[in-house]
Design a protein around this motif. Structure first.
Motif, short mmCIF file in Angstrom:
data_model
loop_
_atom_site.label_atom_id
_atom_site.label_comp_id
_atom_site.label_asym_id
_atom_site.label_seq_id
_atom_site.Cartn_x
_atom_site.Cartn_y
_atom_site.Cartn_z
N VAL A 145 -12.20 11.66 -7.56
CA VAL A 145 -11.31 10.80 -8.34
C VAL A 145 -10.58 9.89 -7.36
O VAL A 145 -9.94 10.37 -6.41
CB VAL A 145 -10.29 11.62 -9.16
N ALA A 146 -10.68 8.58 -7.56
CA ALA A 146 -10.05 7.59 -6.68
C ALA A 146 -8.94 6.88 -7.42
O ALA A 146 -9.14 6.39 -8.54
CB ALA A 146 -11.09 6.58 -6.18
N THR A 147 -7.75 6.83 -6.80
CA THR A 147 -6.58 6.22 -7.43
C THR A 147 -5.98 5.21 -6.47
O THR A 147 -5.78 5.50 -5.29
CB THR A 147 -5.52 7.29 -7.76
N THR A 148 -5.68 4.01 -6.98
CA THR A 148 -5.01 2.99 -6.19
C THR A 148 -3.59 2.82 -6.70
O THR A 148 -3.33 2.91 -7.90
CB THR A 148 -5.76 1.65 -6.24
N PHE A 149 -2.66 2.55 -5.79
CA PHE A 149 -1.25 2.48 -6.16
C PHE A 149 -0.52 1.54 -5.21
O PHE A 149 -1.03 1.14 -4.17
CB PHE A 149 -0.62 3.87 -6.13
N GLU A 150 0.72 1.21 -5.59
CA GLU A 150 1.61 0.42 -4.75
C GLU A 150 3.02 0.96 -4.88
O GLU A 150 3.36 1.66 -5.84
CB GLU A 150 1.58 -1.06 -5.14
N GLY A 151 3.84 0.63 -3.90
CA GLY A 151 5.24 1.02 -3.91
C GLY A 151 6.03 0.10 -3.01
O GLY A 151 5.48 -0.79 -2.35
N ALA A 152 7.34 0.30 -2.98
CA ALA A 152 8.22 -0.53 -2.15
C ALA A 152 9.08 0.36 -1.27
O ALA A 152 9.30 1.53 -1.58
CB ALA A 152 9.09 -1.42 -3.04
N TYR A 153 9.55 -0.23 -0.17
CA TYR A 153 10.46 0.47 0.71
C TYR A 153 11.41 -0.54 1.35
O TYR A 153 11.17 -1.76 1.29
CB TYR A 153 9.71 1.27 1.78
N ASP A 154 12.48 -0.05 1.93
CA ASP A 154 13.49 -0.91 2.55
C ASP A 154 12.97 -1.35 3.92
O ASP A 154 12.96 -0.58 4.88
CB ASP A 154 14.80 -0.13 2.68
N SER A 155 12.56 -2.60 4.02
CA SER A 155 11.99 -3.10 5.27
C SER A 155 13.06 -3.21 6.36
O SER A 155 12.74 -3.13 7.55
CB SER A 155 11.32 -4.45 5.05
N LYS A 156 14.34 -3.40 5.99
CA LYS A 156 15.40 -3.48 6.99
C LYS A 156 15.61 -2.12 7.66
O LYS A 156 15.85 -2.03 8.86
CB LYS A 156 16.70 -3.95 6.34
N LYS A 157 15.53 -1.07 6.85
CA LYS A 157 15.67 0.28 7.40
C LYS A 157 14.44 0.66 8.21
O LYS A 157 14.52 1.39 9.20
CB LYS A 157 15.91 1.27 6.27
N GLY A 158 13.30 0.19 7.74
CA GLY A 158 12.06 0.41 8.49
C GLY A 158 11.51 1.82 8.40
O GLY A 158 10.73 2.24 9.25
N GLU A 159 11.91 2.57 7.36
CA GLU A 159 11.41 3.93 7.19
C GLU A 159 10.74 4.07 5.83
O GLU A 159 11.22 3.52 4.84
CB GLU A 159 12.54 4.96 7.31
N VAL A 160 9.66 4.82 5.82
CA VAL A 160 8.92 5.04 4.59
C VAL A 160 8.70 6.54 4.42
O VAL A 160 8.24 7.21 5.35
CB VAL A 160 7.55 4.33 4.62
N ASN A 161 9.05 7.05 3.26
CA ASN A 161 8.71 8.42 2.94
C ASN A 161 7.29 8.46 2.40
O ASN A 161 6.96 7.73 1.46
CB ASN A 161 9.68 8.99 1.89
N VAL A 162 6.46 9.27 2.99
CA VAL A 162 5.07 9.36 2.54
C VAL A 162 5.04 9.95 1.14
O VAL A 162 5.58 11.04 0.91
CB VAL A 162 4.25 10.24 3.50
N PRO A 163 4.45 9.25 0.18
CA PRO A 163 4.42 9.77 -1.19
C PRO A 163 3.53 11.01 -1.30
O PRO A 163 2.47 11.08 -0.69
CB PRO A 163 3.85 8.61 -2.01
N ARG A 164 4.01 11.97 -2.06
CA ARG A 164 3.29 13.23 -2.25
C ARG A 164 2.76 13.30 -3.68
O ARG A 164 3.53 13.39 -4.63
CB ARG A 164 4.22 14.40 -1.96
N PHE A 165 1.44 13.23 -3.85
CA PHE A 165 0.80 13.34 -5.15
C PHE A 165 0.38 14.80 -5.36
O PHE A 165 -0.78 15.16 -5.11
CB PHE A 165 -0.42 12.42 -5.23
N ALA A 166 1.31 15.62 -5.77
CA ALA A 166 1.05 17.06 -5.86
C ALA A 166 0.06 17.36 -6.99
O ALA A 166 0.32 17.04 -8.15
CB ALA A 166 2.37 17.80 -6.11
N PRO A 167 -1.07 17.98 -6.67
CA PRO A 167 -2.06 18.31 -7.71
C PRO A 167 -1.61 19.52 -8.52
O PRO A 167 -0.90 20.39 -8.02
CB PRO A 167 -3.33 18.61 -6.91
N LEU A 168 -2.05 19.58 -9.75
CA LEU A 168 -1.71 20.67 -10.65
C LEU A 168 -2.96 21.49 -10.97
O LEU A 168 -4.07 20.97 -11.01
CB LEU A 168 -1.09 20.14 -11.95
#
Length: 199
Positions: free
Chosen positions: A123-146
């Motif tokens: 199963v292939a899923t494409t997605f997008e998100g935003a982050y604060d470029s001034k802070k320069g940190e990104v939390n890696v998104p967790r797609f927890a399977p059920l």
């Protein structure tokens, strides 16, 4: 020699007073129940590959879920959608539909198959998100399977024209970017770093 026939009867002339014919009957097999049959529950293992391509305040990604379904069939898959992530498309062989459900205040992506499946499926899923470029940190998104028994996989990162410093904790190990599946490598730009996990 058939002399004549009518409903339900055929009259024949016998040679020397004898008639021979061949016939077959369905085989009737009697089985003795030795106990109550136990219904097998599906055992689902998952190898996940996450590719995150970082731009100026925007991250786009590809999530590959390689399922291994054993013992019994399943008719769909589900995983949690992290906050701040927008799913654009979901594809799989034999896919009937995909939709986002709200369950206990969390968004769940439900993948419905056209027919029950067993064995290996991607199963292939494409997605997008935003982050604060001034802070320069990104939390890696967790797609927890059920509803799976075991999960392992990789996460890889690309960022055009930027340096990347990966901070990891827990049971994560650095991985070589060449270990990442070719389908994921072709999605993003230049891969800068990767890690692998099991759990």
């Amino acid at each position: 020699l058939v002399v004549r026939g009518d409903a339900g009867h055929v009259y024949v002339a016998l040679v020397d007073g004898h008639l021979a014919f061949h016939y077959s009957l369905p085989l009737s097999e009697q089985r003795t129940a030795a106990g109550q049959e136990v219904k097998q529950e599906p055992r689902v293992h998952l190898q996940a590959t996450l590719l995150l391509d970082l731009g100026e305040g925007v991250m786009r990604g590809l999530l590959l879920h390689d399922y291994q379904v054993r013992l019994a069939e399943v008719d769909g898959f589900e995983f949690l959608i992290p906050e701040g992530v927008e799913v654009f498309d979901c594809t799989a062989p034999g896919l009937e539909s995909w939709k986002i459900l709200l369950r206990d205040g969390k968004k769940v992506l439900h993948v419905a198959m056209g027919a029950p499946v067993t064995g290996n499926l991607r199963v292939a899923t494409t997605f997008e998100g935003a982050y604060d470029s001034k802070k320069g940190e990104v939390n890696v998104p967790r797609f927890a399977p059920l509803s799976i028994e075991r999960e392992w996989g990789f996460a890889a990162f690309s960022a055009e024209g930027a340096e990347l410093k990966l901070g990891i904790s827990g049971s994560l190990l650095h991985a070589d970017v060449t270990e990442i599946h070719a389908d994921a490598r072709s999605f993003g730009g230049n891969l800068l770093d990767a890690y692998k996990y099991t759990g």
